[in-house]
Design a protein around this motif. Structure first.
Motif, PDB file in Angstrom:
ATOM      1  N   ARG A 276       0.834  -1.210   0.000  1.00  0.00           N
ATOM      2  CA  ARG A 276       0.000   0.000   0.000  1.00  0.00           C
ATOM      3  C   ARG A 276       0.865   1.256   0.000  1.00  0.00           C
ATOM      4  NH1 ARG A 276      -5.430  -0.332   0.916  1.00  0.00           N
ATOM      5  NH2 ARG A 276      -6.254  -2.305   1.742  1.00  0.00           N
ATOM      6  N   ALA A 277       2.022   1.152   0.642  1.00  0.00           N
ATOM      7  CA  ALA A 277       2.933   2.301   0.710  1.00  0.00           C
ATOM      8  C   ALA A 277       3.737   2.451  -0.577  1.00  0.00           C
ATOM      9  CB  ALA A 277       3.875   2.139   1.900  1.00  0.00           C
TER      10      ALA A 277
ATOM     11  N   GLY B 180       2.098   4.955 -11.262  1.00  0.00           N
ATOM     12  CA  GLY B 180       0.978   4.241 -10.681  1.00  0.00           C
ATOM     13  C   GLY B 180       0.996   2.751 -10.925  1.00  0.00           C
ATOM     14  N   SER B 181       2.073   2.229 -11.517  1.00  0.00           N
ATOM     15  CA  SER B 181       2.147   0.794 -11.745  1.00  0.00           C
ATOM     16  C   SER B 181       2.183   0.066 -10.412  1.00  0.00           C
ATOM     17  CB  SER B 181       3.374   0.454 -12.583  1.00  0.00           C
ATOM     18  OG  SER B 181       4.547   0.873 -11.929  1.00  0.00           O
ATOM     19  N   ARG B 182       1.640  -1.124 -10.406  1.00  0.00           N
ATOM     20  CA  ARG B 182       1.553  -1.911  -9.188  1.00  0.00           C
ATOM     21  C   ARG B 182       2.948  -2.277  -8.695  1.00  0.00           C
ATOM     22  NH1 ARG B 182      -1.703  -5.508 -11.193  1.00  0.00           N
ATOM     23  NH2 ARG B 182      -0.135  -7.091 -11.573  1.00  0.00           N
ATOM     24  N   PRO B 183       3.252  -2.084  -7.411  1.00  0.00           N
ATOM     25  CA  PRO B 183       4.569  -2.487  -6.900  1.00  0.00           C
ATOM     26  C   PRO B 183       4.735  -3.994  -7.004  1.00  0.00           C
ATOM     27  CG  PRO B 183       3.103  -1.865  -5.094  1.00  0.00           C
ATOM     28  CD  PRO B 183       2.422  -1.464  -6.359  1.00  0.00           C
ATOM     29  N   LEU B 184       5.955  -4.430  -7.250  1.00  0.00           N
ATOM     30  CA  LEU B 184       6.232  -5.855  -7.392  1.00  0.00           C
ATOM     31  C   LEU B 184       6.110  -6.553  -6.048  1.00  0.00           C
ATOM     32  CD1 LEU B 184       9.406  -5.771  -9.686  1.00  0.00           C
ATOM     33  CD2 LEU B 184       7.009  -6.048 -10.374  1.00  0.00           C
ATOM     34  N   TRP B 185       5.558  -7.745  -6.080  1.00  0.00           N
ATOM     35  CA  TRP B 185       5.514  -8.601  -4.887  1.00  0.00           C
ATOM     36  C   TRP B 185       5.992  -9.986  -5.284  1.00  0.00           C
ATOM     37  CZ3 TRP B 185       0.561 -11.336  -2.874  1.00  0.00           C
ATOM     38  CH2 TRP B 185       0.891 -12.152  -1.772  1.00  0.00           C
ATOM     39  N   GLY B 186       7.116 -10.381  -4.719  1.00  0.00           N
ATOM     40  CA  GLY B 186       7.648 -11.711  -4.950  1.00  0.00           C
ATOM     41  C   GLY B 186       7.656 -12.503  -3.662  1.00  0.00           C
ATOM     42  N   VAL B 187       7.508 -13.819  -3.781  1.00  0.00           N
ATOM     43  CA  VAL B 187       7.593 -14.708  -2.620  1.00  0.00           C
ATOM     44  C   VAL B 187       8.888 -15.503  -2.721  1.00  0.00           C
ATOM     45  CG1 VAL B 187       6.511 -16.560  -1.307  1.00  0.00           C
ATOM     46  CG2 VAL B 187       5.092 -14.833  -2.451  1.00  0.00           C
TER      47      VAL B 187
ATOM     48  N   ALA C 105      -5.360 -11.647  -4.817  1.00  0.00           N
ATOM     49  CA  ALA C 105      -6.406 -10.918  -5.539  1.00  0.00           C
ATOM     50  C   ALA C 105      -6.359  -9.430  -5.213  1.00  0.00           C
ATOM     51  CB  ALA C 105      -7.780 -11.493  -5.202  1.00  0.00           C
ATOM     52  N   TRP C 106      -6.127  -9.106  -3.943  1.00  0.00           N
ATOM     53  CA  TRP C 106      -6.024  -7.702  -3.546  1.00  0.00           C
ATOM     54  C   TRP C 106      -4.849  -7.029  -4.257  1.00  0.00           C
ATOM     55  CZ3 TRP C 106      -1.879  -5.320  -1.180  1.00  0.00           C
ATOM     56  CH2 TRP C 106      -2.087  -3.982  -0.808  1.00  0.00           C
ATOM     57  N   HIS C 107      -3.697  -7.710  -4.295  1.00  0.00           N
ATOM     58  CA  HIS C 107      -2.512  -7.135  -4.939  1.00  0.00           C
ATOM     59  C   HIS C 107      -2.724  -6.943  -6.429  1.00  0.00           C
ATOM     60  CE1 HIS C 107       1.579  -7.649  -6.884  1.00  0.00           C
ATOM     61  NE2 HIS C 107       1.707  -6.534  -6.196  1.00  0.00           N
ATOM     62  N   GLU C 108      -3.398  -7.884  -7.070  1.00  0.00           N
ATOM     63  CA  GLU C 108      -3.624  -7.773  -8.510  1.00  0.00           C
ATOM     64  C   GLU C 108      -4.516  -6.584  -8.864  1.00  0.00           C
ATOM     65  OE1 GLU C 108      -5.138 -11.615  -9.542  1.00  0.00           O
ATOM     66  OE2 GLU C 108      -3.131 -12.490  -9.774  1.00  0.00           O
ATOM     67  N   GLY C 109      -5.321  -6.139  -7.914  1.00  0.00           N
ATOM     68  CA  GLY C 109      -6.181  -4.988  -8.159  1.00  0.00           C
ATOM     69  C   GLY C 109      -5.626  -3.686  -7.635  1.00  0.00           C
TER      70      GLY C 109
END
Length: 347
Positions: free
Chosen positions: A85-86, A121-128, A108-112
């Motif tokens: 979110r930050a 405004g691009s979605r920040p990357l999230w890797g596991v 699903a939340w991250h994809e939206g």
């Protein structure tokens, strides 16, 4: 962040360690002290309450572009969401969440999610982070599966070992009294499932169904510490899965992939291949390759650093890939609790 992640971060020239956070001041300061230059690392914590030292304060820093989240399983998703979110890129520790439903909701939340406007405004990357997919020996084993070719015949995953009372991982309160399914089977077992899936993928297969039993062999490792199971791929090929943290006098870690052309046997420090010569005869050739043990942590952090630079996540670190690991592990646990009922993994 765990102390073992510090060398991996500091070994990557494109990354600079700016700050560390932990729930307690003591653990945060200990983590900072383990860095190469503790004086340059800011410390943030929840307790005691100190103005300007909370996690939110860290996430408001403009000079922090990404965070590495390695917290207890049930605390981690909330921090992952807060960091995303930050607008920070996030590499979070496996498993992706404590259960399938929570993982799906977070994905699903991250994809939206959108942050800011325009290009920013691009979605920040999230890797596991799943370091087994980055182990040199595992990568080589997958290469050999591809090279010998043939159709999958069967497969085997075996992990036996024990957890001593003085084990550093056991001696954290959240592991001693787990509030999540499977105990060590979830926390550590997801590694072995990921490794098996990585080698099965090299043969063009993934796990579709599982059926197995669970047991508790070591009473301190509640709720269960052992799985014995049979698994089927989407192509109808059968294999076996054994994961145990309660076998004191037996210790081994191995994955075998058998095809119509040969067999590849992986362990962390050796890959053995037996395959036909390819000259039309029935003769086989055996190859063994030794490896120094490497956890793959440095490589996985490096892959995430490159992803930030490229603006595109490494396919091996996608949350959906981590979800597949979790799905199989959870279905194994559910099958055992149900008296070896067949469970679909959604492949």
């Amino acid at each position: 962040m765990e102390a073992e992640h510090l060398p991996a971060i500091e070994a990557n020239p494109s990354l600079t360690l700016k700050a560390v956070y932990s729930r307690s001041q003591q653990s945060a300061e200990a983590l900072a002290a383990a860095s190469k230059d503790p004086a340059s690392v800011a410390v943030y914590f929840d307790t005691p309450t100190v103005a300007g030292k909370a996690l939110d304060d860290l996430l408001r820093r403009d000079d922090v572009a990404a965070v590495d989240v390695a917290l207890p399983i049930l605390h981690q998703p909330g921090v992952v969401e807060k960091a995303l979110r930050a607008g920070k890129h996030v590499l979070s520790e496996k498993p992706v969440a404590g259960d399938i439903e929570s993982a799906r909701e977070l994905i699903a939340w991250h994809e939206g999610l959108q942050v800011g406007d325009g290009a920013a405004g691009s979605r920040p990357l999230w890797g596991v982070a799943e370091n087994w997919r980055y182990m040199e020996s595992m990568r080589y084993a997958a290469q050999r599966v591809g090279e010998i070719g043939g159709g999958l015949v069967t497969f085997r995953l075996v992990k036996n070992g024990s957890v001593a009372s003085d084990n550093k991982y056991f001696n954290t309160e959240w592991r001693k009294t787990p509030g999540y399914q499977g105990g060590f089977l979830l926390d550590g077992g997801v590694h072995f499932v990921a490794g098996l899936r990585f080698l099965l993928a090299a043969a063009g297969q993934d796990i579709k169904q599982v059926v197995g039993f669970t047991a508790l062999l070591d009473e301190k490792l509640i709720p269960v510490d052992t799985i014995q199971a049979v698994a089927a791929t989407q192509g109808g090929k059968l294999g076996t899965i054994t994961i145990s943290f309660g076998t004191e006098f037996k210790s081994d870690t191995k994955v075998e992939i058998v095809t119509t052309h040969g067999v590849v046997s992986w362990s962390p420090t050796e890959v053995k291949t037996v395959a036909r010569k390819g000259d039309g005869s029935n003769e086989t050739v055996e190859e063994k390759k030794k490896f120094y043990y490497s956890s793959g942590v440095t490589e996985e952090v490096s892959a995430f650093a490159k992803a930030i630079e490229a603006g595109k996540l490494d396919a091996l670190q996608t949350p959906t890939e981590a979800l597949r690991d979790l799905e199989i592990l959870q279905r194994l646990l559910e099958s055992g609790a149900g008296g070896a009922t067949v469970k679909s993994t959604g492949a």
